[in-house]
Design a protein around this motif. Structure first.
Motif, PDB file in Angstrom:
ATOM      1  N   THR A   1     -34.154 -13.437  -6.561  1.00  0.00           N
ATOM      2  CA  THR A   1     -33.370 -12.228  -6.347  1.00  0.00           C
ATOM      3  C   THR A   1     -32.858 -12.155  -4.911  1.00  0.00           C
ATOM      4  OG1 THR A   1     -34.621 -11.028  -8.039  1.00  0.00           O
ATOM      5  CG2 THR A   1     -33.409  -9.706  -6.433  1.00  0.00           C
ATOM      6  N   LEU A   2     -33.716 -12.505  -3.943  1.00  0.00           N
ATOM      7  CA  LEU A   2     -33.268 -12.507  -2.544  1.00  0.00           C
ATOM      8  C   LEU A   2     -32.107 -13.478  -2.351  1.00  0.00           C
ATOM      9  CD1 LEU A   2     -36.509 -12.386  -0.349  1.00  0.00           C
ATOM     10  CD2 LEU A   2     -35.034 -10.499  -1.058  1.00  0.00           C
ATOM     11  N   ARG A   3     -32.216 -14.668  -2.948  1.00  0.00           N
ATOM     12  CA  ARG A   3     -31.136 -15.654  -2.797  1.00  0.00           C
ATOM     13  C   ARG A   3     -29.847 -15.148  -3.432  1.00  0.00           C
ATOM     14  NH1 ARG A   3     -35.423 -19.614  -3.731  1.00  0.00           N
ATOM     15  NH2 ARG A   3     -34.888 -19.675  -5.946  1.00  0.00           N
ATOM     16  N   TYR A   4     -29.971 -14.525  -4.598  1.00  0.00           N
ATOM     17  CA  TYR A   4     -28.787 -13.992  -5.273  1.00  0.00           C
ATOM     18  C   TYR A   4     -28.135 -12.885  -4.441  1.00  0.00           C
ATOM     19  CZ  TYR A   4     -25.937 -11.210  -8.417  1.00  0.00           C
ATOM     20  OH  TYR A   4     -24.905 -10.500  -8.959  1.00  0.00           O
ATOM     21  N   LEU A   5     -28.949 -11.927  -3.959  1.00  0.00           N
ATOM     22  CA  LEU A   5     -28.405 -10.823  -3.176  1.00  0.00           C
ATOM     23  C   LEU A   5     -27.777 -11.320  -1.880  1.00  0.00           C
ATOM     24  CD1 LEU A   5     -31.266  -8.186  -3.645  1.00  0.00           C
ATOM     25  CD2 LEU A   5     -28.990  -8.150  -4.692  1.00  0.00           C
ATOM     26  N   SER A   6     -28.438 -12.273  -1.241  1.00  0.00           N
ATOM     27  CA  SER A   6     -27.925 -12.838   0.001  1.00  0.00           C
ATOM     28  C   SER A   6     -26.561 -13.478  -0.211  1.00  0.00           C
ATOM     29  CB  SER A   6     -28.932 -13.856   0.542  1.00  0.00           C
ATOM     30  OG  SER A   6     -28.425 -14.520   1.666  1.00  0.00           O
ATOM     31  N   ALA A   7     -26.459 -14.303  -1.238  1.00  0.00           N
ATOM     32  CA  ALA A   7     -25.198 -14.998  -1.514  1.00  0.00           C
ATOM     33  C   ALA A   7     -24.116 -14.033  -1.995  1.00  0.00           C
ATOM     34  CB  ALA A   7     -25.433 -16.090  -2.553  1.00  0.00           C
ATOM     35  N   ASN A   8     -24.492 -13.082  -2.842  1.00  0.00           N
ATOM     36  CA  ASN A   8     -23.515 -12.191  -3.446  1.00  0.00           C
ATOM     37  C   ASN A   8     -22.941 -11.186  -2.448  1.00  0.00           C
ATOM     38  OD1 ASN A   8     -22.187 -11.438  -5.972  1.00  0.00           O
ATOM     39  ND2 ASN A   8     -23.303  -9.508  -5.786  1.00  0.00           N
ATOM     40  N   TYR A   9     -23.785 -10.725  -1.507  1.00  0.00           N
ATOM     41  CA  TYR A   9     -23.343  -9.703  -0.550  1.00  0.00           C
ATOM     42  C   TYR A   9     -23.074 -10.268   0.842  1.00  0.00           C
ATOM     43  CZ  TYR A   9     -24.393  -6.241  -4.105  1.00  0.00           C
ATOM     44  OH  TYR A   9     -24.388  -5.506  -5.254  1.00  0.00           O
ATOM     45  N   GLY A  10     -23.298 -11.565   1.045  1.00  0.00           N
ATOM     46  CA  GLY A  10     -22.905 -12.210   2.286  1.00  0.00           C
ATOM     47  C   GLY A  10     -23.699 -11.798   3.501  1.00  0.00           C
ATOM     48  N   LEU A  11     -25.033 -11.712   3.355  1.00  0.00           N
ATOM     49  CA  LEU A  11     -25.876 -11.428   4.512  1.00  0.00           C
ATOM     50  C   LEU A  11     -27.193 -12.189   4.395  1.00  0.00           C
ATOM     51  CD1 LEU A  11     -27.992  -9.288   3.151  1.00  0.00           C
ATOM     52  CD2 LEU A  11     -26.353  -7.573   3.907  1.00  0.00           C
ATOM     53  N   ASN A  12     -27.819 -12.423   5.550  1.00  0.00           N
ATOM     54  CA  ASN A  12     -29.138 -13.044   5.585  1.00  0.00           C
ATOM     55  C   ASN A  12     -30.203 -11.969   5.384  1.00  0.00           C
ATOM     56  OD1 ASN A  12     -27.985 -15.645   6.702  1.00  0.00           O
ATOM     57  ND2 ASN A  12     -27.554 -14.287   8.428  1.00  0.00           N
ATOM     58  N   ILE A  13     -31.349 -12.368   4.844  1.00  0.00           N
ATOM     59  CA  ILE A  13     -32.447 -11.429   4.619  1.00  0.00           C
ATOM     60  C   ILE A  13     -33.735 -12.024   5.178  1.00  0.00           C
ATOM     61  CG2 ILE A  13     -33.812 -10.174   2.901  1.00  0.00           C
ATOM     62  CD1 ILE A  13     -31.382 -10.370   1.018  1.00  0.00           C
ATOM     63  N   ILE A  14     -34.470 -11.217   5.957  1.00  0.00           N
ATOM     64  CA  ILE A  14     -35.803 -11.590   6.409  1.00  0.00           C
ATOM     65  C   ILE A  14     -36.802 -10.698   5.695  1.00  0.00           C
ATOM     66  CG2 ILE A  14     -37.391 -11.744   8.363  1.00  0.00           C
ATOM     67  CD1 ILE A  14     -34.990 -12.232  10.178  1.00  0.00           C
ATOM     68  N   SER A  15     -37.710 -11.326   4.945  1.00  0.00           N
ATOM     69  CA  SER A  15     -38.726 -10.601   4.176  1.00  0.00           C
ATOM     70  C   SER A  15     -40.102 -10.982   4.701  1.00  0.00           C
ATOM     71  CB  SER A  15     -38.604 -10.934   2.686  1.00  0.00           C
ATOM     72  OG  SER A  15     -39.550 -10.203   1.923  1.00  0.00           O
ATOM     73  N   PRO A  16     -40.735 -10.113   5.502  1.00  0.00           N
ATOM     74  CA  PRO A  16     -42.019 -10.476   6.124  1.00  0.00           C
ATOM     75  C   PRO A  16     -43.225 -10.251   5.205  1.00  0.00           C
ATOM     76  CG  PRO A  16     -40.804  -8.802   7.394  1.00  0.00           C
ATOM     77  CD  PRO A  16     -40.217  -8.863   6.036  1.00  0.00           C
TER      78      PRO A  16
END
Length: 298
Positions: A93-108
Motif C-alpha cells: 500500500t505504501l508503494r502504491y500510494l507513493s507512486a500514485n501520488y508522487g511523494l516519498n513516505i517514511i514509516s518509522p
C-alpha cells in the motif's frame, strides 16, 4: 477523497517549492484497515500541498503492539500477526500510494521480518525511478523488544530523497546523540525522531531540542493521535531548527499536516566537525553488545 477534519500548519507559508510533511494522524492499535484509510487520506492531502516527503507516525500499520501486548501474547504469535515484509499488504500500500501520488513516505518503527529474523525498522519508500524501499533498523533494542525476539541493527542507513538525507531515531535512541552524529557524519542533514505513546521518553520535547542543537541540524519529531483500547494518547509533533529553537509544536487531538519548505531547511548551514562515523558506530555497537551480555538493555 475528502480531507475534511485535517488541520494544516504551514511553516513559511507562501515560500515556493517542495515541502517536507509530518502526518499528525490517528493510529488505532490492532486496526489495520482503519489505519490504512487514515494513511490514504493524509497522503492525498499531502500531495495536494506540494509535499515531497511525508513522515508518518510511530508503528502506523498496527499501533504500539509490542508495548500493548508483549506481556499478554506469546512472542511467536505477536510476530506472526504484526511483522511486515516486502510482500506484506502494508508495504504494498505504501508503494502504491507513493507512486500514485508522487511523494516519498517514511514509516518509522515497524516490526520487520527478514527471513527468520525480526527488527524494528523505519522504512523509506521512494516514489521514482523504480527504487526499492530502504530500511533503517533500530540499534538500541529495549527489553520489551528483545522479549519478543527483536534483533538490533548494526548500521546507520542514510535515507535520501534528493533534497535531504535523513537519519531516523526511534524511542530510546533519541537519548543517545552519538547515533545521530554518525548519520550527520555520513551526510545527513535531517534527523527524524519518534517515540512510543505507551512508553514515551521522559522530557522528550527538551531532548529533541537538545539533539538539534548538539548535532547542528533540523529535527522533525513525528507524534500523532494513538488509540489503544478505550484510551487516547496524543504525542506532540515538533519542528526544531539547528539552534534548538522550537519552530512548531502541534499537540492537538485533531489530525493535522505540518509542512516545512525545503528552502528553509537547506538555508541553515551545518558545520562539519570532521567526525569519524565508523569509529563512533563501532564504539556504540561494542557498548551495546556488552550491555546485552550483562542483561542491561535500554
Amino acid at each position: 477523497m475528502s480531507t475534511e477534519g485535517f488541520k494544516l500548519v504551514e511553516l513559511g507559508k507562501g515560500v515556493p517549492g517542495s515541502r517536507l510533511g509530518i502526518a499528525h494522524m490517528p493510529v488505532v492499535t490492532d486496526a489495520f484497515g482503519i489505519n490504512l484509510n487514515h494513511l490514504r487520506r493524509i497522503v492525498f492531502y499531502a500531495s495536494e500541498r506540494n509535499v515531497n516527503t511525508l513522515i508518518i507516525p510511530y508503528s502506523a500499520a498496527f499501533g504500539p503492539v509490542i508495548e500493548a501486548y508483549s506481556d499478554i501474547m506469546e512472542a511467536e504469535e505477536l510476530r506472526r500477526r504484526y511483522a511486515v515484509d516486502s510482500e506484506h499488504q502494508y508495504l504494498k500500500t505504501l508503494r502504491y500510494l507513493s507512486a500514485n501520488y508522487g511523494l516519498n513516505i517514511i514509516s518509522p518503527a515497524l516490526i520487520e521480518r527478514a527471513g527468520s529474523r525480526y527488527y524494528i525498522s523505519s522504512v523509506f519508500v521512494p516514489y521514482g525511478n523504480g527504487e526499492e524501499p530502504v530500511s533503517q533498523r533500530k540499534i538500541l533494542v529495549s527489553s520489551e523488544e528483545k522479549k519478543i525476539g527483536i534483533r538490533p541493527g548494526h548500521e546507520i542507513s542514510v535515507l535520501n530523497d534528493y533534497y535531504l538525507k535523513y537519519v531516523v531515531l526511534v524511542s530510546n535512541e533519541i537519548v543517545v546523540p552519538e547515533l545521530g552524529r554518525v548519520g550527520v557524519a555520513q551526510g545527513c542533514n535531517m534527523v527524524v525522531s519518534t517515540i512510543s505513546p505507551l512508553k514515551p521518553v521522559r522530557n522528550y520535547v527538551d531532548i529533541v531540542r537538545a539533539l538539534a542543537q548538539i548535532l547542528g541540524v533540523w529535527v522533525l519529531h513525528v507524534g500523532g493521535i494513538f488509540i489503544v483500547n478505550d484510551d487516547r494518547y496524543v504525542l506532540n509533533s515538533l519542528v526544531v531548527n539547528p539552534q534548538g529553537e522550537l519552530v512548531v509544536m502541534y499537540s492537538e487531538a485533531t489530525p493535522g499536516l505540518v509542512t516545512v519548505p525545503y528552502r528553509d531547511i537547506l538555508a541553515a548551514e551545518h558545520v562539519d566537525h570532521g567526525v569519524d562515523a565508523a569509529g563512533i558506530l563501532g564504539f556504540l555497537l561494542r557498548y551495546v553488545r556488552k550491555r546485552r551480555k550483562a542483561g542491561k538493555l535500554f
